[in-house]
Design a protein around this motif. Sequence first.
Motif, mmCIF file in Angstrom:
data_model
loop_
_atom_site.group_PDB
_atom_site.id
_atom_site.type_symbol
_atom_site.label_atom_id
_atom_site.label_comp_id
_atom_site.label_asym_id
_atom_site.label_seq_id
_atom_site.Cartn_x
_atom_site.Cartn_y
_atom_site.Cartn_z
ATOM 1 N N GLY A 18 40.213 28.577 38.396
ATOM 2 C CA GLY A 18 40.791 29.751 39.047
ATOM 3 C C GLY A 18 42.228 29.523 39.464
ATOM 4 N N GLY A 19 42.776 30.470 40.182
ATOM 5 C CA GLY A 19 44.152 30.367 40.635
ATOM 6 C C GLY A 19 44.488 31.435 41.654
ATOM 7 N N THR A 20 45.702 31.342 42.196
ATOM 8 C CA THR A 20 46.170 32.275 43.219
ATOM 9 C C THR A 20 47.497 32.887 42.797
ATOM 10 N N PRO A 21 47.557 34.204 42.669
ATOM 11 C CA PRO A 21 48.852 34.845 42.407
ATOM 12 C C PRO A 21 49.824 34.559 43.547
ATOM 13 N N LYS A 22 51.106 34.588 43.269
ATOM 14 C CA LYS A 22 52.115 34.332 44.300
ATOM 15 C C LYS A 22 51.955 35.322 45.451
ATOM 16 N N THR A 23 51.810 34.768 46.645
ATOM 17 C CA THR A 23 51.590 35.623 47.812
ATOM 18 C C THR A 23 52.863 36.344 48.239
ATOM 19 N N THR A 24 54.008 35.920 47.713
ATOM 20 C CA THR A 24 55.278 36.548 48.090
ATOM 21 C C THR A 24 55.588 37.788 47.255
ATOM 22 N N ILE A 25 54.762 38.054 46.251
ATOM 23 C CA ILE A 25 54.995 39.214 45.384
ATOM 24 C C ILE A 25 53.933 40.272 45.703
ATOM 25 N N ASP A 26 54.315 41.293 46.407
ATOM 26 C CA ASP A 26 53.373 42.306 46.889
ATOM 27 C C ASP A 26 52.621 42.997 45.758
ATOM 28 N N SER A 27 53.282 43.170 44.623
ATOM 29 C CA SER A 27 52.661 43.912 43.512
ATOM 30 C C SER A 27 51.495 43.149 42.889
ATOM 31 N N PHE A 28 51.326 41.863 43.260
ATOM 32 C CA PHE A 28 50.211 41.073 42.739
ATOM 33 C C PHE A 28 48.936 41.281 43.550
ATOM 34 N N TRP A 29 49.058 41.923 44.706
ATOM 35 C CA TRP A 29 47.938 41.972 45.651
ATOM 36 C C TRP A 29 47.499 43.395 45.958
ATOM 37 N N ASN A 30 46.304 43.483 46.565
ATOM 38 C CA ASN A 30 45.722 44.754 47.025
ATOM 39 C C ASN A 30 45.486 45.723 45.877
ATOM 40 N N GLY A 31 45.096 45.163 44.732
ATOM 41 C CA GLY A 31 44.708 45.997 43.600
ATOM 42 C C GLY A 31 43.211 46.245 43.598
ATOM 43 N N ASP A 32 42.664 46.524 42.431
ATOM 44 C CA ASP A 32 41.241 46.856 42.350
ATOM 45 C C ASP A 32 40.406 45.729 41.744
ATOM 46 N N ILE A 55 43.290 41.568 44.017
ATOM 47 C CA ILE A 55 44.562 41.432 43.313
ATOM 48 C C ILE A 55 44.708 42.569 42.306
ATOM 49 N N SER A 56 45.910 42.712 41.812
ATOM 50 C CA SER A 56 46.195 43.743 40.809
ATOM 51 C C SER A 56 46.050 43.160 39.402
ATOM 52 N N LYS A 57 46.088 44.038 38.418
ATOM 53 C CA LYS A 57 46.051 43.591 37.025
ATOM 54 C C LYS A 57 47.263 42.711 36.724
ATOM 55 N N LEU A 58 48.406 43.061 37.311
ATOM 56 C CA LEU A 58 49.616 42.261 37.122
ATOM 57 C C LEU A 58 49.453 40.877 37.741
ATOM 58 N N GLY A 59 48.812 40.817 38.925
ATOM 59 C CA GLY A 59 48.545 39.541 39.575
ATOM 60 C C GLY A 59 47.632 38.662 38.737
ATOM 61 N N LEU A 60 46.673 39.292 38.069
ATOM 62 C CA LEU A 60 45.775 38.560 37.172
ATOM 63 C C LEU A 60 46.537 37.999 35.978
ATOM 64 N N GLU A 61 47.404 38.825 35.411
ATOM 65 C CA GLU A 61 48.129 38.432 34.200
ATOM 66 C C GLU A 61 49.202 37.389 34.477
ATOM 67 N N LYS A 62 49.784 37.397 35.678
ATOM 68 C CA LYS A 62 50.917 36.520 35.987
ATOM 69 C C LYS A 62 50.530 35.287 36.793
ATOM 70 N N SER A 63 49.245 34.932 36.794
ATOM 71 C CA SER A 63 48.799 33.749 37.528
ATOM 72 C C SER A 63 47.763 33.001 36.707
ATOM 73 N N THR A 64 47.321 31.875 37.244
ATOM 74 C CA THR A 64 46.338 31.056 36.535
ATOM 75 C C THR A 64 44.900 31.461 36.846
ATOM 76 N N THR A 65 44.703 32.473 37.686
ATOM 77 C CA THR A 65 43.345 32.917 37.950
ATOM 78 C C THR A 65 42.752 33.550 36.699
ATOM 79 N N PRO A 90 32.559 41.845 37.486
ATOM 80 C CA PRO A 90 33.705 40.945 37.279
ATOM 81 C C PRO A 90 34.537 40.730 38.545
ATOM 82 N N MET A 91 34.978 39.486 38.733
ATOM 83 C CA MET A 91 35.824 39.108 39.861
ATOM 84 C C MET A 91 36.745 37.967 39.431
ATOM 85 N N ALA A 92 37.933 37.908 40.045
ATOM 86 C CA ALA A 92 38.817 36.760 39.893
ATOM 87 C C ALA A 92 38.544 35.797 41.045
#
Length: 409
Positions: A18-32, A55-65, A90-92
């Motif tokens: 798994g992995g964690t999207p960058k917490t400093t990028i708001d668009s990576f978080w609070n998605g569906d 997380i958002s779809k972008l957060g999924l795509e731009k991280s190692t999760t 499904p969950m990340a």
Amino acid sequence: MEEWKKYKLGDIIHLIGGGTPKTTIDSFWNGDIPWLSVKDFNNSEKYVYQTEKSISKLGLEKSTTRLLQKNDIIISARGTVGEIAMLPFPMAFNQSCYGIRGDLDIIDQDYLYYLMKFKLAEIKSKTHGSVFDTITRDTFGNINCSLPAFNIQQKISNILSSFDDKIALNKRINDNLEQQALAIYRSWFVDFEPFKGGEFIDSELGEIPEGWGVGRLSDVGRIVGGSTPSKSHSEYYTTNGIPWLTPKDLSMTQAKFTSRGEIDITEIGYKSCSTKLLPRGSVLFSSRAPIGYISIALNEICTNQGFKSIVPNREIGTAFIFYYLKANTSKIESQASGSTFKEASGTLINSLSIIRPPLKVIHNFNEIMTPIFFQQEKNEGENEKLSKLRDTLLPKLMSGELKITDLNS
């Protein structure tokens, strides 16, 4: 056991990191997309349905999760090792966990969940790390296991799942009852909806129905602290003595009712410190580390110093105080003090403002709550028995000691 085939656990599963999207990028978080960490599934339940963060779809795509699929297994691999659950959808997930997917040509995924439960102690014994325990990919490669034929796997998992399904059903019933009960409390004693037709007067809590008053929590119950016998005296502790509770005990269960903690104390341990026995129906409220665990004593019990418990006055009863504390936990925490960690002192708990309805109103409220509490206590008791039976059967079935034919005979 001739028909059981031997494997290395690592050879029959696919491990997913798994992995964690960058917490400093708001668009990576609070998605569906639900995003798991161990705090979301450290409750012994088979399935995990909710996550604290998403997380958002972008957060999924731009991280190692990675996105785990329905019926994949999640296991905590770092720090708190060995918490495990299955995914209903499904969950990340973060890097402190592994996703586990069985080789479906060899092992049934449901059976794999119970096999992992069976092997947890061995998995934990093979952790690595100098700072904190860690499961690595090599850990799974060093675990031996034996598997029966696929149809036998399914029969075994069906038996064990039947216990978990019934436990989950009872919990859903209790959760629904709890929502109803809390809603009734708020309707009666926060919003005063049944009393809107009458006159209201001003008070320190705002407008309240005429004939009602405001008092202190100590007016409706006796506040009792706890204590800890010296840990340097082993004779103060036992496995079957006087029930004794710590906040940690409540952190490991979501039960509304509590009979005892992980360890009991002896008679001499009880007499060595200032802890006090609390009667059945007492409301157990953790006052530090953390503030706000709430449970109801099923029997006589005592606690450590991490509690400020309330013994309700006879005419008030348990339910009114239980839901008062539940509805006001955030307020209590905001008024707590302490430099290392916050603590709600006895002075604070005693002085909390509380609505004082006429005793007839309290009586009518208790008449509604009594059957709800009775059903919840019954369901929790049944779940405890089901859990013990499941946990007794699991190692016997997974080792082949107990055969399916033995259960059918």
